[in-house]
Design a protein around this motif. Structure first.
Motif, mmCIF file in Angstrom:
data_model
loop_
_atom_site.group_PDB
_atom_site.id
_atom_site.type_symbol
_atom_site.label_atom_id
_atom_site.label_comp_id
_atom_site.label_asym_id
_atom_site.label_seq_id
_atom_site.Cartn_x
_atom_site.Cartn_y
_atom_site.Cartn_z
ATOM 1 N N LYS A 29 0.830 -1.209 0.000
ATOM 2 C CA LYS A 29 0.000 0.000 0.000
ATOM 3 C C LYS A 29 0.864 1.258 0.000
ATOM 4 C CE LYS A 29 -3.907 2.083 2.349
ATOM 5 N NZ LYS A 29 -4.832 2.012 3.480
ATOM 6 N N SER A 30 1.993 1.203 0.661
ATOM 7 C CA SER A 30 2.869 2.376 0.776
ATOM 8 C C SER A 30 3.587 2.707 -0.534
ATOM 9 C CB SER A 30 3.928 2.137 1.855
ATOM 10 O OG SER A 30 4.916 1.234 1.396
ATOM 11 N N LEU A 31 3.743 1.720 -1.397
ATOM 12 C CA LEU A 31 4.475 1.859 -2.653
ATOM 13 C C LEU A 31 5.936 2.256 -2.457
ATOM 14 C CD1 LEU A 31 1.786 3.566 -4.917
ATOM 15 C CD2 LEU A 31 2.322 1.133 -4.700
ATOM 16 N N VAL A 32 6.495 1.950 -1.284
ATOM 17 C CA VAL A 32 7.904 2.214 -1.026
ATOM 18 C C VAL A 32 8.738 1.318 -1.931
ATOM 19 C CG1 VAL A 32 9.750 2.035 0.695
ATOM 20 C CG2 VAL A 32 7.528 2.942 1.353
ATOM 21 N N MET A 33 9.717 1.909 -2.583
ATOM 22 C CA MET A 33 10.596 1.148 -3.458
ATOM 23 C C MET A 33 11.655 0.414 -2.619
ATOM 24 S SD MET A 33 9.874 1.324 -6.668
ATOM 25 C CE MET A 33 8.119 1.522 -6.675
ATOM 26 N N PRO A 34 12.069 -0.759 -3.049
ATOM 27 C CA PRO A 34 12.982 -1.588 -2.247
ATOM 28 C C PRO A 34 14.303 -0.920 -1.882
ATOM 29 C CG PRO A 34 12.384 -2.701 -4.296
ATOM 30 C CD PRO A 34 11.685 -1.397 -4.289
ATOM 31 N N PHE A 35 14.852 -0.122 -2.773
ATOM 32 C CA PHE A 35 16.149 0.487 -2.503
ATOM 33 C C PHE A 35 16.100 1.472 -1.341
ATOM 34 C CE2 PHE A 35 14.190 3.193 -5.669
ATOM 35 C CZ PHE A 35 14.428 4.467 -5.175
ATOM 36 N N ARG A 36 14.921 1.925 -0.967
ATOM 37 C CA ARG A 36 14.787 2.867 0.152
ATOM 38 C C ARG A 36 15.226 2.239 1.480
ATOM 39 N NH1 ARG A 36 14.766 7.852 -1.731
ATOM 40 N NH2 ARG A 36 13.220 8.109 -3.352
ATOM 41 N N PHE A 37 15.192 0.926 1.564
ATOM 42 C CA PHE A 37 15.592 0.244 2.790
ATOM 43 C C PHE A 37 17.105 0.049 2.885
ATOM 44 C CE2 PHE A 37 11.178 -1.171 2.168
ATOM 45 C CZ PHE A 37 10.644 -0.778 3.385
ATOM 46 N N LEU A 38 17.808 0.274 1.787
ATOM 47 C CA LEU A 38 19.252 0.047 1.773
ATOM 48 C C LEU A 38 19.991 0.980 2.722
ATOM 49 C CD1 LEU A 38 21.571 -1.563 0.575
ATOM 50 C CD2 LEU A 38 21.682 0.101 -1.286
ATOM 51 N N THR A 39 19.588 2.237 2.776
ATOM 52 C CA THR A 39 20.234 3.196 3.678
ATOM 53 C C THR A 39 20.068 2.753 5.125
ATOM 54 O OG1 THR A 39 19.912 4.998 2.133
ATOM 55 C CG2 THR A 39 20.311 5.601 4.418
ATOM 56 N N ALA A 40 18.859 2.343 5.477
ATOM 57 C CA ALA A 40 18.620 1.872 6.850
ATOM 58 C C ALA A 40 19.472 0.636 7.128
ATOM 59 C CB ALA A 40 17.146 1.557 7.051
ATOM 60 N N TYR A 41 19.544 -0.276 6.166
ATOM 61 C CA TYR A 41 20.337 -1.490 6.323
ATOM 62 C C TYR A 41 21.790 -1.144 6.628
ATOM 63 C CZ TYR A 41 22.278 -6.097 5.279
ATOM 64 O OH TYR A 41 22.930 -7.298 5.371
ATOM 65 N N ASP A 42 22.313 -0.151 5.923
ATOM 66 C CA ASP A 42 23.718 0.234 6.112
ATOM 67 C C ASP A 42 23.956 0.973 7.423
ATOM 68 O OD1 ASP A 42 24.467 -0.920 3.738
ATOM 69 O OD2 ASP A 42 24.358 0.944 2.596
ATOM 70 N N GLN A 43 22.906 1.521 8.024
ATOM 71 C CA GLN A 43 23.056 2.307 9.240
ATOM 72 C C GLN A 43 22.948 1.490 10.523
ATOM 73 O OE1 GLN A 43 23.894 5.626 9.403
ATOM 74 N NE2 GLN A 43 24.236 5.316 7.235
ATOM 75 N N VAL A 44 22.460 0.267 10.419
ATOM 76 C CA VAL A 44 22.286 -0.548 11.622
ATOM 77 C C VAL A 44 23.260 -1.717 11.620
ATOM 78 C CG1 VAL A 44 19.856 0.092 11.880
ATOM 79 C CG2 VAL A 44 20.435 -1.995 10.662
ATOM 80 N N THR A 45 23.617 -2.167 12.802
ATOM 81 C CA THR A 45 24.533 -3.306 12.919
ATOM 82 C C THR A 45 23.864 -4.520 13.546
ATOM 83 O OG1 THR A 45 25.341 -2.470 15.039
ATOM 84 C CG2 THR A 45 26.581 -1.833 13.058
ATOM 85 N N ASP A 46 22.707 -4.330 14.139
ATOM 86 C CA ASP A 46 21.990 -5.423 14.786
ATOM 87 C C ASP A 46 21.635 -6.497 13.750
ATOM 88 O OD1 ASP A 46 20.348 -6.747 16.879
ATOM 89 O OD2 ASP A 46 18.695 -6.133 15.555
ATOM 90 N N PRO A 47 22.132 -7.727 13.913
ATOM 91 C CA PRO A 47 21.904 -8.777 12.907
ATOM 92 C C PRO A 47 20.426 -9.059 12.635
ATOM 93 C CG PRO A 47 23.589 -9.478 14.469
ATOM 94 C CD PRO A 47 22.999 -8.202 15.001
ATOM 95 N N LYS A 48 19.598 -9.082 13.680
ATOM 96 C CA LYS A 48 18.177 -9.370 13.474
ATOM 97 C C LYS A 48 17.529 -8.262 12.652
ATOM 98 C CE LYS A 48 13.820 -10.443 15.708
ATOM 99 N NZ LYS A 48 13.080 -10.588 16.962
ATOM 100 N N THR A 49 17.841 -7.020 12.968
ATOM 101 C CA THR A 49 17.258 -5.898 12.228
ATOM 102 C C THR A 49 17.741 -5.899 10.784
ATOM 103 O OG1 THR A 49 17.096 -4.616 14.262
ATOM 104 C CG2 THR A 49 16.991 -3.387 12.198
#
Length: 166
Positions: A29-49
């Motif tokens: 529903k949000s229409l968020v594109m997949p690449f938008r999560f890449l920045t968050a992925y690179d900013q966190v170190t928690d393996p589960k997240t």
């Protein structure tokens, strides 16, 4: 915001954030594109997240339109693309490959097909391992090599590059 949520060390809040990220209906529903999560992925170190974010990237691929016909996806691996720019190009290429019947090609001074990738894998694995490990095409950026070495016919060519080409 996700990094700040993790800094709270509040398991209930973190679990709620993870649940939101994996809500497939909300993601569509949000229409968020997949690449938008890449920045968050690179900013966190928690393996589960990071696993949750990788899954969110894959779920958000459904927000990318299907591409009919055959597609050649060409990814610039020249010297100017090393590091973060290459990762972004590889991720965008992996997303495109999941939505198209096509082939992947990496180029630099020369160009060649990525012979061993599997669209059944998650986006980050395709990007980092299948495409990202192809480095033997030199540090130049000769985009003409893509067209010179293309095998067969394609309905479209998608090129992921920083446009530092000759």
């Amino acid at each position: 915001n996700l990094r700040n949520i993790l800094d709270t060390n509040d398991k209930e809040v973190i679990d709620a954030a993870h649940k939101m990220l994996l809500n497939e209906k909300a993601l569509r529903k949000s229409l968020v594109m997949p690449f938008r999560f890449l920045t968050a992925y690179d900013q966190v170190t928690d393996p589960k997240t990071r696993r949750v974010l990788s899954k969110a990237i894959d779920l958000a691929v459904s927000n990318v339109p299907e591409l009919g016909g055959r597609t050649l996806v060409a990814i610039d691996h020249s010297g100017s693309m090393w590091g973060r720019p290459q990762l972004i190009g590889d991720v965008m290429a992996a997303i495109a490959l999941k939505k198209a019947d096509g082939d992947a090609m990496v180029f630099g001074t020369t160009a060649g097909y990525v012979e061993d990738y599997n669209v059944g894998k998650d986006v980050l694995t395709i990007a980092r391992e299948d495409i990202g490990n192809v480095m033997e095409h030199g540090s130049g950026t000769n985009m003409n090599e893509v067209f010179k070495n293309a095998r067969g016919e394609y309905n479209r060519v998608m090129i992921f590059t920083d446009q530092q080409s000759w």
